[in-house]
Design a protein around this motif. Sequence first.
Motif, PDB file in Angstrom:
ATOM      1  N   THR A 164       3.596  -1.080  -6.312  1.00 21.58           N
ATOM      2  CA  THR A 164       3.764  -0.646  -7.699  1.00 21.58           C
ATOM      3  C   THR A 164       4.643  -1.672  -8.412  1.00 21.58           C
ATOM      4  O   THR A 164       5.052  -2.660  -7.803  1.00 21.58           O
ATOM      5  N   ALA A 168       6.395   1.252 -14.441  1.00 19.17           N
ATOM      6  CA  ALA A 168       4.943   1.317 -14.637  1.00 19.17           C
ATOM      7  C   ALA A 168       4.569   2.533 -15.480  1.00 19.17           C
ATOM      8  O   ALA A 168       5.176   3.604 -15.357  1.00 19.17           O
ATOM      9  N   THR A 171       2.487   5.554 -12.496  1.00 17.58           N
ATOM     10  CA  THR A 171       3.220   5.287 -11.266  1.00 17.58           C
ATOM     11  C   THR A 171       2.288   5.366 -10.056  1.00 17.58           C
ATOM     12  O   THR A 171       1.147   5.848 -10.163  1.00 17.58           O
ATOM     13  N   PHE A 192      -0.836  -2.864  -5.450  1.00 21.91           N
ATOM     14  CA  PHE A 192      -0.855  -3.096  -6.895  1.00 21.91           C
ATOM     15  C   PHE A 192      -1.226  -4.544  -7.167  1.00 21.91           C
ATOM     16  O   PHE A 192      -0.664  -5.458  -6.564  1.00 21.91           O
ATOM     17  N   LYS A 194      -1.554  -7.447 -10.123  1.00 22.78           N
ATOM     18  CA  LYS A 194      -1.161  -7.799 -11.491  1.00 22.78           C
ATOM     19  C   LYS A 194      -2.329  -8.485 -12.213  1.00 22.78           C
ATOM     20  O   LYS A 194      -3.001  -9.339 -11.648  1.00 22.78           O
ATOM     21  N   ALA A 218      -3.497   0.598 -14.310  1.00 25.28           N
ATOM     22  CA  ALA A 218      -2.080   0.992 -14.258  1.00 25.28           C
ATOM     23  C   ALA A 218      -1.509   1.427 -15.598  1.00 25.28           C
ATOM     24  O   ALA A 218      -0.389   1.921 -15.651  1.00 25.28           O
TER      25      ALA A 218
END
Length: 230
Positions: A164, A168, A171, A192, A194, A218
């Motif tokens: 995570t 965020a 979450t 997670f 990016k 996200a």
Amino acid sequence: MRVMKRPWFIPMLLTLIILAVGGLFIGSLLTKEKVLADVEIRSLLEGMYNGSVADLTMENGVYGAEIVRNDAVYVVEIDAVTGSVLSLVQTGGAGKASTQVLSEEEIRGMIAEKNTGEVEHISLDESDGEPVYEVKLSKNQQLTTVKMDAKTGLVLSEKIDETTIENAVITKKQAIKIAHKKLKGEVEYVTFKKTDDGGYYLIEIDGDHDEAVFQIHAISGKVLSIIWDD
């Protein structure tokens, strides 16, 4: 000054100086990174590479060591604080797998000897000239990426994938709830990734009859894709 002549002034001044110096000393201890002991590094290397460790030294925050395994000799450098392997170079001996790439079955066997996680994926990368296996392991809802020399089976690096990000919008816990609306079951791992548009979660769930990997945005919480395991 008259204050200098007061009997309580000098003891108080000395006390303040001692407190100030002590505070600086304690602060430096708290901020200084803890270096792993050579015994810990030796145990880490022997467990990771299943070989004998010799000539263990440390300089400028980096441990250097020589490892002998299957008649092959390697020189390794390790971060003294994190225990991460910085470099690994074979300097002598031929070794069992010096010319032949190990099979996936052999890699799985080596992984099983040292790890209790479940192998999710194995891929072979030969783009840089030296073949390297990348193994994805799931354990405790985390996904660990292990890179191994495809000829020797030596572990080159281990890294736990991000699960995570701080602050965020969606979450990790919320993303799992969204995935559970589609499939009830045990969460194998959460990672997670990016991206420029806010990133997304990958969540693998093992249900009673089905298994799937969910891609969840996200920020919006939208399910971007579902890959079902046939």
